[in-house]
Design an enzyme around this catalytic site. Sequence first.
Site, PDB file in Angstrom:
ATOM      1  N   LYS A 189       0.609  -1.061  -0.126  1.00 45.10           N
ATOM      2  CA  LYS A 189       0.052  -0.497  -0.322  1.00 45.10           C
ATOM      3  C   LYS A 189       1.098   1.007  -0.747  1.00 45.10           C
ATOM      4  O   LYS A 189       0.495   2.250  -0.844  1.00 45.10           O
ATOM      5  CB  LYS A 189      -1.296  -0.008   1.112  1.00 45.10           C
ATOM      6  CG  LYS A 189      -1.656  -1.621   1.538  1.00 45.10           C
ATOM      7  CD  LYS A 189      -2.564  -1.655   2.604  1.00 45.10           C
ATOM      8  CE  LYS A 189      -3.481  -2.505   2.154  1.00 45.10           C
ATOM      9  NZ  LYS A 189      -4.303  -3.455   3.134  1.00 45.10           N
ATOM     10  N   GLN A 211      -4.194  -1.892   9.341  1.00 43.83           N
ATOM     11  CA  GLN A 211      -4.424  -3.231   8.480  1.00 43.83           C
ATOM     12  C   GLN A 211      -4.742  -4.468  10.081  1.00 43.83           C
ATOM     13  O   GLN A 211      -4.719  -4.414  10.964  1.00 43.83           O
ATOM     14  CB  GLN A 211      -2.582  -2.932   8.591  1.00 43.83           C
ATOM     15  CG  GLN A 211      -2.590  -4.556   7.762  1.00 43.83           C
ATOM     16  CD  GLN A 211      -3.283  -4.521   6.456  1.00 43.83           C
ATOM     17  OE1 GLN A 211      -2.825  -4.147   5.712  1.00 43.83           O
ATOM     18  NE2 GLN A 211      -3.889  -6.146   6.061  1.00 43.83           N
ATOM     19  N   ASP A 220     -10.876   2.440   3.450  1.00 41.00           N
ATOM     20  CA  ASP A 220     -11.089   0.771   3.461  1.00 41.00           C
ATOM     21  C   ASP A 220     -12.639   0.850   3.484  1.00 41.00           C
ATOM     22  O   ASP A 220     -12.872  -0.396   3.234  1.00 41.00           O
ATOM     23  CB  ASP A 220     -10.414   0.310   5.465  1.00 41.00           C
ATOM     24  CG  ASP A 220      -9.263  -0.753   4.272  1.00 41.00           C
ATOM     25  OD1 ASP A 220      -9.091  -0.752   3.105  1.00 41.00           O
ATOM     26  OD2 ASP A 220      -8.932  -1.240   5.553  1.00 41.00           O
TER      27      ASP A 220
END
Length: 287
Positions: free
Chosen positions: A54, A98, A121
């Site tokens: 990422k 994460q 997200d």
Amino acid sequence: MTAQLIDGRAVAAAVLDRVLQATLQRTERGLRAPALATVLVGNDPASEVYVRNKRLACDKVGIRSIPVHFDADVTQEKLLTRVDMLNADPLIDGVLVQLPLPRHIDATRVIERIRADKDVDGFHPYNLGRLAQRMPTLRPCTPLGVIELLKSVGEPFKRRHAVVVGASNHVGRPMALELLLTGATTTVCHRFTYDLAEEVSRADIVVVAVGRPGLIHGDWIKAGATVIDVGMNRLADGRLVGDCEFERARERAAFITPVPGGVGTMTVAMLMQNTLQAAETADTPIS
Ligand code: NAP
């Protein structure tokens, strides 16, 4: 029939290029580059790889990446306090924590603590609720990437029957909402589905996201269907495979994603798109 492969890497590269052009235009207009904070807790090797990818993607598209790393034994309060600080920082557009988090941390509390307009997200209940109400804001990356792949092969959606296999909060459920939004008639299958073969065999579009290699038999695929395999399974011999029997399915489908090279690269590309979107929303003054 041999299905045409859907080249996820090429579609992802096009998305990343669009994001790069937009970030360059922002800086030319005197606006700052979008910024994404990536929060990693502990040293899980898979999570480290995901976060590294990422951050590398951020570098490619001109997004400023802010790494935040905690030891695995960080307290929930300390993690939440840091999320609050990132939420309050006007120079940060996106906050990504994460997953999975260590067992002593309540992941739902952490996700719900991220400000909805920085939740790149797309997992916050506000963003999922907006998607359910047909007013999408920040959308979960993997399902959004699947829609992008389907559009890349001219999928018409309306009057088509889509079957989603797997009903997780992060993939299967938002995937079904995305497909509903396109106008596809949508069925969701899960572990209690009575006859999975029957459901899949009626699908014009099959999206499978379970995490069980070979779950979807190639023979179940309707001739001419489009198959999107989100599953990622590492076999004992080291090979990475999806959830669908690829070779047999390929003989029946019109379009199919390979694993690897299908959905995987799309998830990060859509995260970059979401971060740009969050930055552009932050530019707009609330009247
Ligand atoms: P997950 O949270 O484990 O969810 C799996 C879902 O499948 C659950 O809803 C589960 O039901 C359902 N399921 C289990 N057995 C089933 C069966 N026999 N028939 C139908 N449904 C069944 O996993 P996930 O996060 O959604 O991920 C699914 C797969 O996609 C994994 O292989 C993961 O690695 C992969 N993935 C790939 C990407 C990418 O970028 N390519 C991104 C995310 C995930 P219950 O809810 O009842 O347990």
